[in-house]
Design an enzyme around this catalytic site. Structure first.
Site, short mmCIF file in Angstrom:
data_model
loop_
_atom_site.label_atom_id
_atom_site.label_comp_id
_atom_site.label_asym_id
_atom_site.label_seq_id
_atom_site.Cartn_x
_atom_site.Cartn_y
_atom_site.Cartn_z
N ARG A 69 0.84 -1.20 0.00
CA ARG A 69 0.00 0.00 0.00
C ARG A 69 0.88 1.26 0.00
O ARG A 69 0.58 2.25 -0.67
CB ARG A 69 -0.84 -0.01 1.28
CG ARG A 69 -2.30 0.17 1.07
CD ARG A 69 -3.06 0.04 2.38
NE ARG A 69 -3.96 -1.10 2.37
CZ ARG A 69 -5.06 -1.20 1.64
NH1 ARG A 69 -5.42 -0.22 0.85
NH2 ARG A 69 -5.81 -2.27 1.69
N ARG A 99 -9.99 2.70 -2.71
CA ARG A 99 -8.75 2.23 -2.08
C ARG A 99 -8.63 2.89 -0.71
O ARG A 99 -8.94 4.09 -0.57
CB ARG A 99 -7.52 2.64 -2.91
CG ARG A 99 -7.46 2.06 -4.28
CD ARG A 99 -7.19 0.58 -4.30
NE ARG A 99 -6.00 0.19 -3.56
CZ ARG A 99 -5.77 -1.05 -3.14
NH1 ARG A 99 -6.63 -2.00 -3.37
NH2 ARG A 99 -4.66 -1.33 -2.47
N ILE A 100 -8.13 2.12 0.25
CA ILE A 100 -7.84 2.71 1.55
C ILE A 100 -6.45 3.34 1.45
O ILE A 100 -5.50 2.72 0.95
CB ILE A 100 -7.88 1.63 2.65
CG1 ILE A 100 -9.32 1.14 2.81
CG2 ILE A 100 -7.33 2.18 3.96
CD1 ILE A 100 -9.48 -0.02 3.76
N HIS A 117 -18.90 10.00 0.45
CA HIS A 117 -19.26 8.67 0.95
C HIS A 117 -20.78 8.54 0.96
O HIS A 117 -21.47 9.43 1.48
CB HIS A 117 -18.70 8.48 2.37
CG HIS A 117 -19.01 7.13 2.93
ND1 HIS A 117 -18.35 6.00 2.51
CD2 HIS A 117 -19.95 6.72 3.82
CE1 HIS A 117 -18.86 4.95 3.14
NE2 HIS A 117 -19.83 5.36 3.94
N GLN A 181 -28.17 13.08 -5.64
CA GLN A 181 -27.80 14.13 -4.69
C GLN A 181 -26.28 14.32 -4.62
O GLN A 181 -25.78 15.42 -4.41
CB GLN A 181 -28.35 13.81 -3.30
CG GLN A 181 -29.85 13.83 -3.22
CD GLN A 181 -30.42 15.15 -3.71
OE1 GLN A 181 -29.97 16.21 -3.31
NE2 GLN A 181 -31.40 15.08 -4.59
C1 GAR Z 1 -20.51 6.88 -5.36
O1 GAR Z 1 -21.79 6.52 -4.90
C2 GAR Z 1 -19.62 7.26 -4.19
O2 GAR Z 1 -20.30 7.91 -3.16
C3 GAR Z 1 -19.16 5.90 -3.74
O3 GAR Z 1 -18.92 5.19 -4.92
C4 GAR Z 1 -19.79 5.68 -5.95
C5 GAR Z 1 -18.94 6.05 -7.13
O4 GAR Z 1 -19.74 6.42 -8.23
N1 GAR Z 1 -17.99 5.99 -2.92
C6 GAR Z 1 -17.69 5.13 -1.96
O5 GAR Z 1 -18.38 4.17 -1.70
C7 GAR Z 1 -16.42 5.43 -1.21
N2 GAR Z 1 -16.30 4.62 -0.06
P1 GAR Z 1 -19.10 7.23 -9.44
O6 GAR Z 1 -17.83 6.50 -9.85
O7 GAR Z 1 -20.16 7.14 -10.50
O8 GAR Z 1 -18.83 8.63 -8.99
#
Ligand code: GAR
Length: 196
Positions: A69, A99-100, A117, A181
């Site tokens: 990492r 990724r963390i 998130h 949203q």
């Molecule tokens: C989104 O819903 C974002 O909030 C989530 O992944 C999706 C990506 O969509 N993120 C996480 O879960 C982070 N832990 P996108 O690639 O269409 O923007």
């Protein structure tokens, strides 16, 4: 010019929403800021196609090609830092970047690293947020934009939006309602940061 670097792993719809808002609202002229690069840890991330069509620089860094990492994050930081401008450190935007990140990486970009998130943090950090909200009987769900700190899905909250959980919701229908949203609040929160 203040450069924004967006990190993605997949569809990149939040990244696209940020790029479109930047164009529509004239971030270049009004805020002295531009989306300078999109970086993905996945070669086949769909969002890369949109970014290239927009003439935005793209980079792929496959995390599987790195032994640890720490090594991946060091390589990622080296790419990101190419977009630092004199007196204007880059703003790093995580947009579905799955990724963390190591504490070293997070500290390096402290105060200029943001994440979205898909839950109302501090509820439901981690994965499968929509199913967990449904299983818990939540009547409302939502999304959080926050500063990134070393603890996963924590850090000061910059913006949130709330949606109802409907009786027939599946994780997918709820995710779609939340995503709508996301596309509103993420660009707005970033514009707010750029104005500071
Ligand atoms: C989104 O819903 C974002 O909030 C989530 O992944 C999706 C990506 O969509 N993120 C996480 O879960 C982070 N832990 P996108 O690639 O269409 O923007």
């Amino acid at each position: 010019m203040k450069n924004i670097v967006i990190l993605i792993s997949g569809g990149g719809s939040n990244m696209a929403a940020i790029v479109k808002t930047a164009q529509r609202d004239g971030w270049r002229e009004r805020l002295g800021a531009q989306v300078a690069a999109v970086i993905s840890n996945k070669l086949d991330a769909k969002g890369l196609v949109f970014a290239r069509e927009q003439g935005i620089a793209t980079e792929v860094l496959d995390h599987k090609a790195f032994a640890s990492r720490e090594e991946f994050d060091a390589a990622l930081a080296a790419v990101i830092d190419r977009f630092d401008a004199p007196g204007a450190p880059v703003l790093v935007v995580l947009a579905g970047f799955m990724r963390i990140l190591t504490p070293g990486f997070v500290n390096r970009y402290a105060g200029r690293l943001v994440n979205i998130h898909p839950s109302l943090l501090p509820a439901f950090p981690g994965l499968h947020t929509h199913q967990r909200a449904i299983d818990a009987g939540c009547q409302f769900a939502g999304v959080t934009v926050h500063q990134v700190t070393a603890e996963l899905d924590h850090g000061p909250i910059l913006a949130q939006a709330v949606v109802p959980v409907l009786p027939d919701d599946t994780a997918d229908t709820l995710a779609a309602r939340v995503l709508t949203q996301e596309h509103v609040i993420y660009p707005r929160a970033i514009a707010g940061l750029l104005q500071k």
